[in-house]
Design a protein around this motif. Structure first.
Motif, PDB file in Angstrom:
ATOM      1  N   ASP A  24     -12.135   8.748  -1.702  1.00 39.11           N
ATOM      2  CA  ASP A  24     -12.186   7.846  -2.843  1.00 39.11           C
ATOM      3  C   ASP A  24     -12.790   6.533  -2.392  1.00 39.11           C
ATOM      4  O   ASP A  24     -12.127   5.710  -1.785  1.00 39.11           O
ATOM      5  CB  ASP A  24     -10.785   7.615  -3.407  1.00 39.11           C
ATOM      6  N   LYS A  25     -14.058   6.337  -2.635  1.00 35.92           N
ATOM      7  CA  LYS A  25     -14.718   5.117  -2.197  1.00 35.92           C
ATOM      8  C   LYS A  25     -14.167   3.919  -2.953  1.00 35.92           C
ATOM      9  O   LYS A  25     -13.877   3.990  -4.133  1.00 35.92           O
ATOM     10  CB  LYS A  25     -16.226   5.213  -2.440  1.00 35.92           C
ATOM     11  N   ALA A  26     -14.065   2.814  -2.235  1.00 36.70           N
ATOM     12  CA  ALA A  26     -13.618   1.582  -2.881  1.00 36.70           C
ATOM     13  C   ALA A  26     -14.688   1.113  -3.851  1.00 36.70           C
ATOM     14  O   ALA A  26     -15.872   1.095  -3.535  1.00 36.70           O
ATOM     15  CB  ALA A  26     -13.336   0.513  -1.839  1.00 36.70           C
ATOM     16  N   ASP A  27     -14.262   0.781  -5.047  1.00 33.45           N
ATOM     17  CA  ASP A  27     -15.203   0.255  -6.029  1.00 33.45           C
ATOM     18  C   ASP A  27     -15.525  -1.194  -5.707  1.00 33.45           C
ATOM     19  O   ASP A  27     -14.940  -1.812  -4.827  1.00 33.45           O
ATOM     20  CB  ASP A  27     -14.598   0.352  -7.431  1.00 33.45           C
ATOM     21  N   SER A  28     -16.483  -1.739  -6.443  1.00 36.94           N
ATOM     22  CA  SER A  28     -16.775  -3.156  -6.294  1.00 36.94           C
ATOM     23  C   SER A  28     -15.563  -3.965  -6.737  1.00 36.94           C
ATOM     24  O   SER A  28     -14.647  -3.428  -7.358  1.00 36.94           O
ATOM     25  CB  SER A  28     -17.991  -3.523  -7.137  1.00 36.94           C
ATOM     26  N   ASN A  29     -15.560  -5.229  -6.436  1.00 36.19           N
ATOM     27  CA  ASN A  29     -14.392  -6.061  -6.684  1.00 36.19           C
ATOM     28  C   ASN A  29     -13.888  -5.956  -8.117  1.00 36.19           C
ATOM     29  O   ASN A  29     -14.657  -6.048  -9.072  1.00 36.19           O
ATOM     30  CB  ASN A  29     -14.726  -7.525  -6.384  1.00 36.19           C
ATOM     31  N   ILE A 114       0.911  -2.307   1.152  1.00 32.94           N
ATOM     32  CA  ILE A 114       0.258  -3.536   0.675  1.00 32.94           C
ATOM     33  C   ILE A 114      -1.075  -3.735   1.387  1.00 32.94           C
ATOM     34  O   ILE A 114      -2.106  -4.028   0.756  1.00 32.94           O
ATOM     35  CB  ILE A 114       1.176  -4.755   0.877  1.00 32.94           C
ATOM     36  N   ASP A 115      -1.083  -3.579   2.711  1.00 38.69           N
ATOM     37  CA  ASP A 115      -2.315  -3.789   3.476  1.00 38.69           C
ATOM     38  C   ASP A 115      -3.403  -2.799   3.057  1.00 38.69           C
ATOM     39  O   ASP A 115      -4.574  -3.162   2.924  1.00 38.69           O
ATOM     40  CB  ASP A 115      -2.035  -3.638   4.979  1.00 38.69           C
ATOM     41  N   TYR A 116      -2.994  -1.551   2.842  1.00 40.57           N
ATOM     42  CA  TYR A 116      -3.967  -0.538   2.443  1.00 40.57           C
ATOM     43  C   TYR A 116      -4.588  -0.873   1.091  1.00 40.57           C
ATOM     44  O   TYR A 116      -5.817  -0.822   0.914  1.00 40.57           O
ATOM     45  CB  TYR A 116      -3.324   0.846   2.393  1.00 40.57           C
ATOM     46  N   VAL A 117      -3.751  -1.202   0.120  1.00 39.63           N
ATOM     47  CA  VAL A 117      -4.246  -1.491  -1.222  1.00 39.63           C
ATOM     48  C   VAL A 117      -5.148  -2.729  -1.202  1.00 39.63           C
ATOM     49  O   VAL A 117      -6.193  -2.768  -1.870  1.00 39.63           O
ATOM     50  CB  VAL A 117      -3.073  -1.675  -2.208  1.00 39.63           C
ATOM     51  N   TYR A 118      -4.773  -3.725  -0.418  1.00 38.85           N
ATOM     52  CA  TYR A 118      -5.577  -4.944  -0.327  1.00 38.85           C
ATOM     53  C   TYR A 118      -6.960  -4.644   0.245  1.00 38.85           C
ATOM     54  O   TYR A 118      -7.973  -5.203  -0.202  1.00 38.85           O
ATOM     55  CB  TYR A 118      -4.846  -5.961   0.543  1.00 38.85           C
ATOM     56  N   GLN A 119      -7.009  -3.745   1.231  1.00 36.70           N
ATOM     57  CA  GLN A 119      -8.287  -3.378   1.841  1.00 36.70           C
ATOM     58  C   GLN A 119      -9.111  -2.473   0.940  1.00 36.70           C
ATOM     59  O   GLN A 119     -10.328  -2.636   0.818  1.00 36.70           O
ATOM     60  CB  GLN A 119      -8.028  -2.665   3.167  1.00 36.70           C
ATOM     61  N   LYS A 120      -8.449  -1.518   0.323  1.00 34.27           N
ATOM     62  CA  LYS A 120      -9.154  -0.474  -0.414  1.00 34.27           C
ATOM     63  C   LYS A 120      -9.670  -0.953  -1.767  1.00 34.27           C
ATOM     64  O   LYS A 120     -10.710  -0.481  -2.252  1.00 34.27           O
ATOM     65  CB  LYS A 120      -8.205   0.718  -0.620  1.00 34.27           C
ATOM     66  N   TYR A 121      -8.962  -1.894  -2.369  1.00 35.59           N
ATOM     67  CA  TYR A 121      -9.298  -2.328  -3.722  1.00 35.59           C
ATOM     68  C   TYR A 121      -9.464  -3.843  -3.781  1.00 35.59           C
ATOM     69  O   TYR A 121      -8.607  -4.559  -4.298  1.00 35.59           O
ATOM     70  CB  TYR A 121      -8.235  -1.852  -4.722  1.00 35.59           C
TER      71      TYR A 121
END
Length: 408
Positions: A24-29, A114-121
């Motif tokens: 699941d690629k991270a989308d743009s901001n 939290i760290d994962y979500v902050y990085q991924k999204y």
């Protein structure tokens, strides 16, 4: 409050999710990403499922520039549980990860999520919803003493009380994090305040919303004052349904915090019977240091009065056997504080609590548990009475940041 550098979080983010995540690629901001952290390996698992579906249904009316991620640890039977990371969007629930044996009460697990979500999204802003049972600032080791009537823990007095999930024999409410432990002693695990403080990084979240009981105490909010710009919480118990997510999900994803609080109140005020109960507040954390400064002056002046304060006429919020949650403003009023200190304190309290509202009663109509709410300033506080010296409750309280910084 986005002062933490993303590179630092990248170094901290573990491989917790990497082996089990779908591609699941991270989308743009995004404009905003909201993380809902659900600890439901307990008697609230069925409510967790319902709340997730309510959030998902509401997202049909949310723009595509917002992102809702749900971490959920829930019981599936008396002996098993599942832990998933979900992404809710366009009325669809995507499972990003499935992994076994994760304890949502472990602060390292919370930090990793939290760290994962902050990085991924990556987003312009972030919100955090913390969903589970909650017991304010109370350390796990004191639950047996404070609330033996709530089935929190096996008594250490030799009475051998049988242990269930919290509130198992009382009206169904949410009491923060609680996980049943199969065959453990005690038969549950919780996340204490200092662990939560370590788990949540500074400077990421615009807001934290506690969908959990008793988290509206000044001790919790003061400890977390560097974790978010605003905190939504309740001074007393929340009915098990929790936030009305079919209504407030739109407000949470859009950062409309006053609307979230108002809709919470309106929803529960429209209920009938004992469920017509709900108190909520919105606190601006940058004003908590000044509030502590005002309170410390009062403590210094009335140090000898506090331990012997008559509590019978002070607004109470809990139904514990040994009461610990009182209305902060009412405590100051009952200390008969001089006009100068009282005025200063009230002005600062108004700056700190930007919104607060409560129904007239807690558990209305219940002959045992009904509490009339005559005053609700939006923050509760403990009173370190001398009767609590013997069991060490006051000693534990004096380890809180609020007590340390105010001398209370």
């Amino acid at each position: 409050m986005k002062v933490i550098k993303r590179v630092w979080l990248a170094l901290m983010a573990p491989l917790l999710l990497s082996s089990c995540l779908e591609t699941d690629k991270a989308d743009s901001n995004y404009r905003r990403t909201v993380l809902v952290y659900i600890g439901a390996d307990n008697n609230l698992y069925h409510i967790a499922n319902s709340n997730i579906y309510s959030m998902n249904g509401s997202l049909r009316n949310v723009d595509d520039n917002t992102n809702l991620i749900v971490f959920v640890d829930r019981k599936t039977s008396d002996t098993t549980s599942t832990t998933n990371l979900l992404r809710l969007h366009d009325g669809i629930i995507d499972t990003l990860a499935k992994y076994p044996n994760r304890d949502s009460t472990d602060p390292m697990v919370m930090r990793e999520v939290i760290d994962y979500v902050y990085q991924k999204y990556p987003s312009e802003s972030y919100g955090l919803v913390l969903w589970s049972h909650g017991t304010g600032w109370l350390p796990t080791t004191q639950l047996h003493y404070v609330a033996p009537n709530m089935n929190y823990a096996q008594g250490r007095d030799g009475l051998g009380r049988r242990v269930f999930s919290p509130y198992a024999e009382t009206p169904d409410t949410k009491a923060f994090l609680w996980e049943d432990r199969k065959g453990g002693d005690p038969k549950y695990s919780c996340m204490d305040l200092e662990e939560m403080k370590e788990a949540i990084p500074d400077g990421i979240f615009d807001y934290i919303a506690f969908d959990a009981c008793y988290m509206g105490c000044v001790e919790v909010l003061y400890a977390l004052r560097n974790k978010a710009d605003y905190i939504i919480s309740s001074c007393y118990e929340i009915v098990s349904y929790g936030f009305p997510y079919h209504i407030v999900t739109n407000y949470l994803t859009n950062g409309k915090l006053r609307d979230t609080c108002r809709e919470f109140y309106d929803y529960y005020n429209s209920m009938r019977g004992w469920e017509q109960m709900g108190g909520i507040s919105l606190v601006k954390t940058s004003e908590l240091d000044s509030l502590a400064n005002c309170f410390s002056k009062i403590v210094s002046e009335y140090r000898d009065t506090i331990p012997v304060l008559e509590t019978g006429n002070i607004q109470l919020f809990d139904r514990f056997r040994n009461h610990v949650f009182y209305d902060l403003e009412d405590v100051v009023d009952k200390l008969d504080v001089n006009r100068k200190y009282l005025t200063e304190f009230r002005l600062q309290l108004e700056k700190c609590v930007e919104y607060k509202i409560s129904t007239r009663f807690i558990f209305p109509g219940d002959r045992v548990d009904e509490i009339e709410v005559g005053t609700y300033c939006g923050l509760s506080v403990y009173i370190p009475l001398e009767k609590y010296d013997a069991n060490g409750l006051n000693d534990d309280y004096r380890k809180t940041d609020w007590s340390i910084d105010t001398g209370y």
